[in-house]
Every structure is written in structure tokens, then in C-alpha cells.
Design a protein around this motif. Structure first.
Motif, PDB file in Angstrom:
ATOM      1  N   SER A 146      31.687  13.308 -10.942  1.00 26.05           N
ATOM      2  CA  SER A 146      30.723  14.421 -10.940  1.00 26.05           C
ATOM      3  C   SER A 146      31.035  15.402  -9.808  1.00 26.05           C
ATOM      4  CB  SER A 146      29.286  13.920 -10.821  1.00 26.05           C
ATOM      5  OG  SER A 146      29.050  13.346  -9.550  1.00 26.05           O
ATOM      6  N   ASP A 147      31.552  14.899  -8.692  1.00 25.64           N
ATOM      7  CA  ASP A 147      31.913  15.810  -7.594  1.00 25.64           C
ATOM      8  C   ASP A 147      33.080  16.708  -8.004  1.00 25.64           C
ATOM      9  OD1 ASP A 147      33.396  13.454  -7.660  1.00 25.64           O
ATOM     10  OD2 ASP A 147      33.537  13.246  -5.483  1.00 25.64           O
ATOM     11  N   LEU A 148      34.058  16.095  -8.636  1.00 26.15           N
ATOM     12  CA  LEU A 148      35.193  16.860  -9.158  1.00 26.15           C
ATOM     13  C   LEU A 148      34.707  17.877 -10.189  1.00 26.15           C
ATOM     14  CD1 LEU A 148      38.254  17.281  -9.612  1.00 26.15           C
ATOM     15  CD2 LEU A 148      38.192  15.357 -11.205  1.00 26.15           C
ATOM     16  N   ALA A 149      33.804  17.436 -11.061  1.00 21.46           N
ATOM     17  CA  ALA A 149      33.276  18.326 -12.103  1.00 21.46           C
ATOM     18  C   ALA A 149      32.596  19.542 -11.474  1.00 21.46           C
ATOM     19  CB  ALA A 149      32.301  17.564 -13.003  1.00 21.46           C
ATOM     20  N   ILE A 150      31.820  19.336 -10.429  1.00 18.12           N
ATOM     21  CA  ILE A 150      31.120  20.453  -9.785  1.00 18.12           C
ATOM     22  C   ILE A 150      32.127  21.452  -9.215  1.00 18.12           C
ATOM     23  CG2 ILE A 150      29.676  21.064  -7.777  1.00 18.12           C
ATOM     24  CD1 ILE A 150      28.082  18.453  -8.402  1.00 18.12           C
ATOM     25  N   ARG A 151      33.167  20.928  -8.590  1.00 19.72           N
ATOM     26  CA  ARG A 151      34.180  21.841  -8.031  1.00 19.72           C
ATOM     27  C   ARG A 151      34.860  22.651  -9.128  1.00 19.72           C
ATOM     28  NH1 ARG A 151      36.238  17.093  -5.543  1.00 19.72           N
ATOM     29  NH2 ARG A 151      34.821  16.555  -3.852  1.00 19.72           N
ATOM     30  N   GLU A 152      35.144  21.996 -10.240  1.00 19.40           N
ATOM     31  CA  GLU A 152      35.793  22.695 -11.361  1.00 19.40           C
ATOM     32  C   GLU A 152      34.823  23.677 -12.025  1.00 19.40           C
ATOM     33  OE1 GLU A 152      39.008  22.622 -12.448  1.00 19.40           O
ATOM     34  OE2 GLU A 152      39.375  21.515 -10.600  1.00 19.40           O
ATOM     35  N   GLU A 194      22.395  18.026   2.739  1.00 21.27           N
ATOM     36  CA  GLU A 194      23.458  18.565   3.588  1.00 21.27           C
ATOM     37  C   GLU A 194      24.710  17.692   3.522  1.00 21.27           C
ATOM     38  OE1 GLU A 194      22.242  19.340   7.672  1.00 21.27           O
ATOM     39  OE2 GLU A 194      20.570  20.547   6.882  1.00 21.27           O
ATOM     40  N   ILE A 195      24.497  16.380   3.553  1.00 17.54           N
ATOM     41  CA  ILE A 195      25.647  15.472   3.475  1.00 17.54           C
ATOM     42  C   ILE A 195      26.318  15.587   2.109  1.00 17.54           C
ATOM     43  CG2 ILE A 195      26.425  13.068   3.652  1.00 17.54           C
ATOM     44  CD1 ILE A 195      23.975  12.588   5.496  1.00 17.54           C
ATOM     45  N   MET A 196      25.497  15.694   1.071  1.00 20.74           N
ATOM     46  CA  MET A 196      26.048  15.868  -0.272  1.00 20.74           C
ATOM     47  C   MET A 196      26.924  17.124  -0.340  1.00 20.74           C
ATOM     48  SD  MET A 196      24.033  16.622  -3.824  1.00 20.74           S
ATOM     49  CE  MET A 196      23.723  18.303  -3.267  1.00 20.74           C
ATOM     50  N   GLN A 197      26.424  18.213   0.214  1.00 23.39           N
ATOM     51  CA  GLN A 197      27.213  19.462   0.213  1.00 23.39           C
ATOM     52  C   GLN A 197      28.527  19.253   0.971  1.00 23.39           C
ATOM     53  OE1 GLN A 197      26.460  22.278  -1.422  1.00 23.39           O
ATOM     54  NE2 GLN A 197      24.383  22.991  -1.016  1.00 23.39           N
ATOM     55  N   ASP A 198      28.457  18.559   2.104  1.00 29.07           N
ATOM     56  CA  ASP A 198      29.665  18.304   2.899  1.00 29.07           C
ATOM     57  C   ASP A 198      30.662  17.429   2.149  1.00 29.07           C
ATOM     58  OD1 ASP A 198      28.830  19.842   4.949  1.00 29.07           O
ATOM     59  OD2 ASP A 198      28.277  18.193   6.291  1.00 29.07           O
ATOM     60  N   LYS A 199      30.136  16.477   1.372  1.00 23.61           N
ATOM     61  CA  LYS A 199      31.040  15.609   0.598  1.00 23.61           C
ATOM     62  C   LYS A 199      31.740  16.402  -0.498  1.00 23.61           C
ATOM     63  CE  LYS A 199      30.104  11.522   2.454  1.00 23.61           C
ATOM     64  NZ  LYS A 199      31.038  10.497   2.923  1.00 23.61           N
ATOM     65  N   LEU A 200      31.054  17.409  -1.020  1.00 15.67           N
ATOM     66  CA  LEU A 200      31.687  18.265  -2.030  1.00 15.67           C
ATOM     67  C   LEU A 200      32.767  19.108  -1.370  1.00 15.67           C
ATOM     68  CD1 LEU A 200      28.531  19.320  -4.072  1.00 15.67           C
ATOM     69  CD2 LEU A 200      30.478  18.024  -4.942  1.00 15.67           C
ATOM     70  N   SER A 201      32.449  19.634  -0.203  1.00 16.17           N
ATOM     71  CA  SER A 201      33.427  20.368   0.589  1.00 16.17           C
ATOM     72  C   SER A 201      32.799  20.772   1.912  1.00 16.17           C
ATOM     73  CB  SER A 201      33.883  21.628  -0.147  1.00 16.17           C
ATOM     74  OG  SER A 201      34.599  22.456   0.737  1.00 16.17           O
ATOM     75  N   THR A 202      33.570  20.689   2.968  1.00 12.21           N
ATOM     76  CA  THR A 202      33.070  21.174   4.254  1.00 12.21           C
ATOM     77  C   THR A 202      33.420  22.657   4.422  1.00 12.21           C
ATOM     78  OG1 THR A 202      35.093  20.371   5.280  1.00 12.21           O
ATOM     79  CG2 THR A 202      33.143  18.954   5.453  1.00 12.21           C
ATOM     80  N   LYS A 203      34.257  23.170   3.514  1.00 10.29           N
ATOM     81  CA  LYS A 203      34.696  24.555   3.640  1.00 10.29           C
ATOM     82  C   LYS A 203      33.912  25.499   2.750  1.00 10.29           C
ATOM     83  CE  LYS A 203      39.429  23.401   4.873  1.00 10.29           C
ATOM     84  NZ  LYS A 203      39.780  22.130   4.206  1.00 10.29           N
ATOM     85  N   LEU A 263      32.291  19.161 -18.786  1.00 14.59           N
ATOM     86  CA  LEU A 263      33.222  20.111 -18.164  1.00 14.59           C
ATOM     87  C   LEU A 263      34.478  20.244 -19.027  1.00 14.59           C
ATOM     88  CD1 LEU A 263      34.834  21.634 -15.852  1.00 14.59           C
ATOM     89  CD2 LEU A 263      35.443  19.352 -15.046  1.00 14.59           C
ATOM     90  N   GLN A 264      34.971  19.108 -19.486  1.00 20.91           N
ATOM     91  CA  GLN A 264      36.213  19.158 -20.261  1.00 20.91           C
ATOM     92  C   GLN A 264      36.026  19.900 -21.566  1.00 20.91           C
ATOM     93  OE1 GLN A 264      36.862  14.949 -19.848  1.00 20.91           O
ATOM     94  NE2 GLN A 264      38.751  15.330 -18.716  1.00 20.91           N
ATOM     95  N   GLU A 265      34.830  19.799 -22.165  1.00 11.88           N
ATOM     96  CA  GLU A 265      34.582  20.540 -23.403  1.00 11.88           C
ATOM     97  C   GLU A 265      34.432  22.035 -23.158  1.00 11.88           C
ATOM     98  OE1 GLU A 265      31.337  19.026 -25.718  1.00 11.88           O
ATOM     99  OE2 GLU A 265      32.199  17.022 -25.702  1.00 11.88           O
ATOM    100  N   ILE A 266      33.636  22.358 -22.127  1.00 10.01           N
ATOM    101  CA  ILE A 266      33.311  23.770 -21.919  1.00 10.01           C
ATOM    102  C   ILE A 266      34.488  24.543 -21.346  1.00 10.01           C
ATOM    103  CG2 ILE A 266      32.319  23.562 -19.586  1.00 10.01           C
ATOM    104  CD1 ILE A 266      30.175  25.535 -20.444  1.00 10.01           C
ATOM    105  N   SER A 267      35.412  23.860 -20.710  1.00  3.92           N
ATOM    106  CA  SER A 267      36.523  24.598 -20.089  1.00  3.92           C
ATOM    107  C   SER A 267      37.736  24.678 -21.017  1.00  3.92           C
ATOM    108  CB  SER A 267      36.891  23.964 -18.742  1.00  3.92           C
ATOM    109  OG  SER A 267      37.179  22.615 -18.896  1.00  3.92           O
TER     110      SER A 267
END
Ligand code: MG
Length: 162
Positions: free
Chosen positions: A34-40, A72-81, A157-161
Motif C-alpha cells: 500500500s505504501d508503494l501504491a500511494i507513491r505510484e 507524522e510517522i506514517m508520512q515519514d515512512k512514505l517519504s521523508t522528502k 493501482l495496477q488497473e487504473i494505471s
């Protein structure tokens, strides 16, 4: 490019706990990919929000501070940048409070439109795992997607993209 993606949290981003609330990061585990999916998904949506019922606050099981630090931690795990989740809306009320924000009511979606009037509802989606998510999204005119343990955010994600 799609417009706005509204994500429910528990059961979409992180695994639900059996008859318990996720009150801190130790209990928060990303559903597989799900983290990968959010980034994509951030590449094909202009903005991503979370809209989540958090009745545990109304019950006194966790505080708003607990919830905010978990997020906040969840956001950081998705990306600190990069802040992948633009804003997190939550309803702290009890079901019996009869508030206007607890899904299936649409108060959190209405607030998002107030905050971001540029949102185009017709090209926006709501993804949830509960009937109340889908009901809220449909009432509001969003396209809705129901996920579960077999059909996850990553599968969608795989369907919609394509
Ligand atoms: Mg849920």
C-alpha cells in the motif's frame, strides 16, 4: 491525470486490528504494497487525502496528539522528502454523536472542498473497505472503489494505471 484521491485509512493503507483501534505506530502496519501504491498513485492523481473515522478519540482510547504523531510517522515512512498525503481529515466523534463528518456522512469531503476549491469531483475517487466509505463517496458524486484483503489498493493501482 486524475484529480483527487480520497483514501480511507484502516483496511486500505494499514491492516485493521481485531476489535481494537490502531492507536500508535507500533500497531500500524502497511497493507502489503500500500505504501508503494500511494507513491505510484501520486503520479496519476493531483492530490491524495485521507478521510478516516477515528472513534477511538471520542471513546478516550487515544488523543488527537496520539493520532497526529502516528500520522507524522506514517508520512515519514512514505517519504521523508515528499509529503505524499496532502492532508488527513479525521472524524473523532462517536457514532452516537450524530455528527456530520463521520462516514457515511460527507462532512470530511465537504471540508476538503472548502480547503481546496479546485477539486474536480467528477475526476476524483474514494477508495475504502467499508460500505460507509462507499456510501459517503457515492453521495458526494465521487467514483468509488471497494478494497479488501484480496483486492487491495495495489491491485487497483495496477488497473487504473494501465
Ligand atoms: Mg476502513
Amino acid at each position: 491525470m486524475y484529480d483527487t484521491l480520497f483514501l480511507d485509512r484502516d483496511g486500505v493503507i494499514n491492516y485493521k486490528l481485531e476489535a481494537r483501534y490502531v492507536t500508535n505506530y507500533h500497531q500500524f502496519k502497511f497493507i502489503q504494497n500500500s505504501d508503494l501504491a500511494i507513491r505510484e498513485l501520486s503520479k496519476i492523481f493531483k492530490r491524495i487525502f485521507i478521510v478516516t473515522n477515528q472513534q477511538g478519540i471520542g471513546k478516550g482510547i487515544m488523543s488527537k496528539n496520539d493520532l497526529n504523531s502516528l500520522h507524522e510517522i506514517m508520512q515519514d515512512k512514505l517519504s521523508t522528502k515528499k509529503k505524499y498525503i496532502k492532508k488527513i481529515y479525521y472524524c473523532p466523534h462517536l457514532e452516537l454523536d450524530l455528527c456530520n463528518c463521520r462516514k457515511p456522512n460527507t462532512g470530511m469531503l465537504e471540508q476538503a472542498i472548502k480547503d481546496f476549491p479546485e477539486i474536480k469531483i467528477k475526476s476524483s475517487f474514494l477508495v475504502g473497505d467499508s460500505d460507509s466509505d462507499i456510501e459517503a463517496g457515492n453521495k458526494f458524486g465521487l467514483q468509488t472503489v471497494k478494497v479488501d484483503n484480496n483486492y487491495t489498493l495495489y491491485h487497483w493501482l495496477q488497473e487504473i494505471s494501465l
